[in-house]
Design an enzyme around this catalytic site. Structure first.
Site, PDB file in Angstrom:
ATOM      1  N   ASP A   1      49.884  33.203  36.846  1.00 41.45           N
ATOM      2  CA  ASP A   1      50.167  31.958  37.829  1.00 41.45           C
ATOM      3  C   ASP A   1      51.379  31.843  38.385  1.00 41.45           C
ATOM      4  O   ASP A   1      52.690  32.321  37.807  1.00 41.45           O
ATOM      5  CB  ASP A   1      49.651  30.469  37.631  1.00 41.45           C
ATOM      6  CG  ASP A   1      48.842  30.770  37.212  1.00 41.45           C
ATOM      7  OD1 ASP A   1      47.728  30.458  38.191  1.00 41.45           O
ATOM      8  OD2 ASP A   1      48.166  29.797  36.318  1.00 41.45           O
TER       9      ASP A   1
ATOM     10  N   SER B   1      33.796  47.106  39.776  1.00 39.45           N
ATOM     11  CA  SER B   1      33.055  47.280  39.317  1.00 39.45           C
ATOM     12  C   SER B   1      31.687  47.443  39.383  1.00 39.45           C
ATOM     13  O   SER B   1      31.151  45.796  39.925  1.00 39.45           O
ATOM     14  CB  SER B   1      33.328  47.605  38.006  1.00 39.45           C
ATOM     15  OG  SER B   1      34.079  48.765  37.121  1.00 39.45           O
TER      16      SER B   1
ATOM     17  N   ASP C   1      41.572  34.415  37.880  1.00 42.14           N
ATOM     18  CA  ASP C   1      42.886  33.639  37.438  1.00 42.14           C
ATOM     19  C   ASP C   1      44.145  34.126  36.672  1.00 42.14           C
ATOM     20  O   ASP C   1      43.561  32.767  35.995  1.00 42.14           O
ATOM     21  CB  ASP C   1      42.916  32.829  38.943  1.00 42.14           C
ATOM     22  CG  ASP C   1      44.725  32.459  39.243  1.00 42.14           C
ATOM     23  OD1 ASP C   1      45.515  33.325  38.901  1.00 42.14           O
ATOM     24  OD2 ASP C   1      44.772  31.354  40.336  1.00 42.14           O
TER      25      ASP C   1
END
Length: 797
Positions: A324, A249, A321
């Site tokens: 994992d 975006s 992130d």
């Protein structure tokens, strides 16, 4: 002759009957935008005024009544979309589309979104205001299901309508959260590259946070191959989805010091996969104590984007992130156990049942560790290899995302707004804010954490070792953010944020291309007005790509080019990075870059992994750096043992391939190689995949300007196809001017309704493609005078 005349009259009669049946079907199945309806549990009348674009302006005496009416009108325009969205997380797509979606259902069931949703609902206080309004919304949906016409998609698929429950809201939000994630496309692939090719092959891939890129700056002011199987299964599951994915975006909020009026201007265009119906349902709620013009996800009562006369807010993807992957070590003497830093633990086995259209139910089981599901064996992956589990923060801990959405949609000022943000643990969002008091702000909103110093989250880690565990969770005040910075604006383009807690936070950030252009434009003037911002939101000039051309062009040996090829290179070298539909250089640039990537990387990766490689964000980040690098281990073609290729070889070969492919696709006249012939947009409906029904359900195709990683981000995949077909882009464009908030503007990619019999199904599509806007009306008198229809809900007495 008389016989032929009779046959003609018979055919005309049959055609007339078919047309008559079609008209009757349309009248029966289209949404009802006018008249009176009775609704259970209303306290007083609710008036729904539909503006000329089908946006409902809902006027009620209290919020519960407003949300009840919202549920009804949302369902009559978007029930099919609601149905698909609530099915993704619970493995319910095979029941609609058959066995081809079984792998997708298995994959999403293994994520545990449905279990996390059930847990969140079980812990929900049913007496809370959020729960009370959400239930009113659900009651409105269910009344439409009971008494409203059945959408044509249900009739075509034979699917039965079923009531909506609170858990459906959470499942829809859970799908959105996973759609934002990128680790599943990236981490296993990078691990394969390291293990099969060597660590030196990671050096040029731009996978780490960069100290040289365009950062989003912080400012707090005074306080104000099992791996290959994992990737393959993930790509297969996501590519089969009949609902759009969230990809990125733009947003920027300009402070009073930089606007002509001295008031804040807010801009936001969330980038999402194009589909029909489009993602957002607009609705304007008005009560004596509450007003909000909001953008709603199908089946979710609280608006994810919104504004009123006091403040405006929106989101972009943070790209942090939050997933994992871990190798798991199974006990060689007991395969039901796995190794943790504290010893052996028993694997949990989860069993689910998937309904499949026209077939028996399928029993599906997967194994689970304390981190998350073991992905081996899911979706027909290779079995017997080293187990890999997935640790996703969304399914861990307390889920208060709906409370956060309620809080931000009911905040009256910046302090109340900020108080709601720590309740969002995932997905990671750049939260953008502006208000009538002159405040502008950006917060990276997510539950962030620190890992050990030696941990590399972009690679598959070792679940049996303690150093890969989370060290601590950050307090929200440590998150990246900027509140009223001295440069007088905030922005986000999914690019890398400034450092926090002594580190550059790991993520899957997009390249700096859009960010550089946004910053350059915002810094260039101090007299912004709404019209200039609307122009900026359509800007299709790349700040980076002409520089890439410069770097590559100087390596091309002109002596090996014919006259036409030399002319094309000359024109491209003078290109300013513009992506208008009549631009020819744009087509040459992207063909060249595709072959440049293919020639550079496919020999080492192979066809399948290369395809996966170009679906990641990090491949976009490495294009500009690779254009400047003289030396790289990737330049040599490993398939030619007796020759060591150079960068110059790759550049020359890829340019010639680009030229030849364009000549084959578009002809010999290079003046006809225009961007609009290749760069087209079609909004696909799931049932529009059937050729006979394509024109009825799908919208488009249209030639469109813009490109990937420009502000007007009309994205496409490098997949070797002759067309650069647009797959994702602005799901809406909003510009809110607090000097004239009642004339703030917006647009949807197709239309407000998801019902193909509605006149609002595609009425904004051409406007969207031409860069036009329409008003987000908030003035009650204007709404009343311009209303195309009025629907009134009355209490059952």
């Amino acid at each position: 002759m008389k016989t032929l005349r009779k046959i003609g009259w018979v055919l005309i009669g049959i055609l007339g009957i078919i047309l008559l049946i079609g008209l009757v079907v349309k009248q029966v199945l289209k949404p009802d935008y006018s008249g009176e309806k009775y609704m259970a549990d209303l306290q007083s009348d609710v008036t729904v005024m539909y503006d000329p674009y089908g946006i409902p302006h809902i006027e009620a005496q209290n919020e519960a009544d407003a949300y009840r009416a919202l549920g009804y009108v949302h369902a009559q325009d978007r029930l099919w979309q609601m149905e698909l969205l609530r099915r993704v997380s619970v493995g319910g797509l095979s029941e609609v589309f058959g066995k081809d979606l079984l792998a997708t259902d298995q994959f999403f069931l293994s994520l545990g979104i449905d279990d996390a949703s059930a847990k969140a609902v079980s812990e929900l206080d049913p007496g809370s205001e959020m729960a009370r309004l959400s239930q009113a919304y659900l009651d409105g949906i269910n009344q439409f299901i009971e008494e409203g016409p059945t959408p044509v998609e249900f009739l075509l698929t034979g699917l039965e309508k079923k009531p909506y429950e609170m858990v459906d809201i959470y499942n829809a939000v859970g799908y959105m959260a996973f759609s934002f994630a990128m680790a599943h496309k990236t981490d296993p692939l990078l691990t394969i590259i390291r293990d099969s090719l060597g660590v030196q092959y990671l050096a040029d891939l731009e996978i780490n946070s960069s100290p040289t890129t365009e950062w989003i700056r912080n400012y707090r002011g005074e306080e104000v191959s099992s791996e290959a199987a994992v990737i393959s299964a993930t790509r297969k599951a996501l590519s089969a989805l009949p609902v759009p994915q969230f990809i990125g975006s733009n947003s920027w909020v300009i402070g009073p010091e930089k606007t002509r009026s001295g008031k804040v201007i807010f801009a936001n265009d969330p980038h999402i996969g194009f589909a029909q119906p489009s993602v957002w349902f607009e609705a304007h709620l008005m009560t004596p104590s509450y007003e909000k013009y909001g953008y709603h996800l199908a089946g979710v009562p609280m608006p994810l984007l919104g504004h009123d006369r006091n403040l405006a807010y929106g989101f972009t993807m943070f790209e942090n992130d939050d997933i994992d992957f871990f190798y798991e070590t199974l006990n060689p003497e007991d395969s039901t156990q796995y190794l943790t830093p504290s010893g052996w633990k028993a694997l949990e086995v989860v069993t689910k049942t998937i309904k499949v259209k026209d077939q028996d139910d399928v029993q599906f089981s997967y194994r689970k560790t304390e981190r998350g599901p073991i992905l081996n064996g899911i979706a027909n992956q290779i079995t017997g290899d080293r187990p890999i589990s997935m640790d996703w923060i969304y399914t861990k801990g307390e889920n208060r995302v709906m409370e956060a959405l309620f809080g931000i949609s009911h905040a009256r000022n910046i302090e109340e707004f900020k108080q709601a943000l720590p309740k969002i643990h995932a997905p990671g969002l750049n939260t953008m804010y502006g208000d009538a008091e002159g405040n502008v702000a950006w917060w990276a909103t997510a539950r962030l954490y620190q890992l050990g110093d030696s941990t590399h989250t972009k690679l598959v880690m070792d679940g049996s070792k303690g150093q890969d565990r989370k060290v601590r969770y950050l307090d929200f005040k440590e998150n990246p953010q900027a509140v009223n910075p001295p440069w007088n604006y905030v922005y986000s383009a999914n690019n890398q944020p400034d450092s926090i807690a002594g580190m550059l936070y790991p993520g899957y950030y997009l390249p700096e291309n859009r960010a550089k252009r946004i910053v350059s434009l915002l810094d260039s003037r101090n007299d912004w007005d709404a019209e200039a911002v609307r122009d900026m939101i359509h800007d299709d000039v790349s700040a980076v790509n002409p520089g890439i051309v410069t770097e590559l062009a100087k390596l091309v040996d002109i002596r090996d080019l014919n006259e036409q090829q030399a002319l094309v290179l000359d024109h491209l070298s003078k290109w300013n990075g513009n992506y208008a539909v009549d631009n020819a250089e744009a087509a040459v640039f992207h063909r060249w870059i595709y072959y440049f990537l293919k020639d550079t990387f496919e020999d080492e990766l192979g066809e399948e992994l290369f395809s996966q490689f170009i679906s990641t964000h990090f491949h976009k980040r490495l294009i500009a750096p690779m254009a400047t690098k003289s030396n790289s281990v990737w330049w040599d073609d490993v398939r030619t043992e007796d020759v060591e290729e150079t960068k110059k070889d790759m550049v020359q070969s890829s340019f010639l391939q680009a030229f030849e492919s364009l000549q084959e696709d578009l002809g010999d006249d290079i003046a006809e190689w225009t961007w609009g012939r290749l760069h087209t947009l079609e909004h696909p409906h799931p049932i529009g995949q059937i050729a006979l029904l394509r024109s009825f359900f799908n919208v488009g195709p249209y030639p469109v300007p813009g490109s990937r990683e420009v502000i007007n981000n009309m994205a496409f995949q490098y997949n070797g196809a002759s067309l650069f077909s647009v797959t994702a882009g602005p799901s809406t464009r909003r510009v809110i001017d607090f000097s004239d908030v009642e004339n703030s503007m917006s647009i949807l990619p197709t239309g407000q309704s998801g019902n193909p019999f509605s006149k609002y199904y595609r009425d904004q599509a051409k406007m969207f493609n031409k860069g036009e806007f329409r008003k987000m009306m908030m003035n009650r008198n204007e709404i009343k005078e311009s209303a195309s229809s009025v629907l009134t809900f009355k209490p059952i007495k």
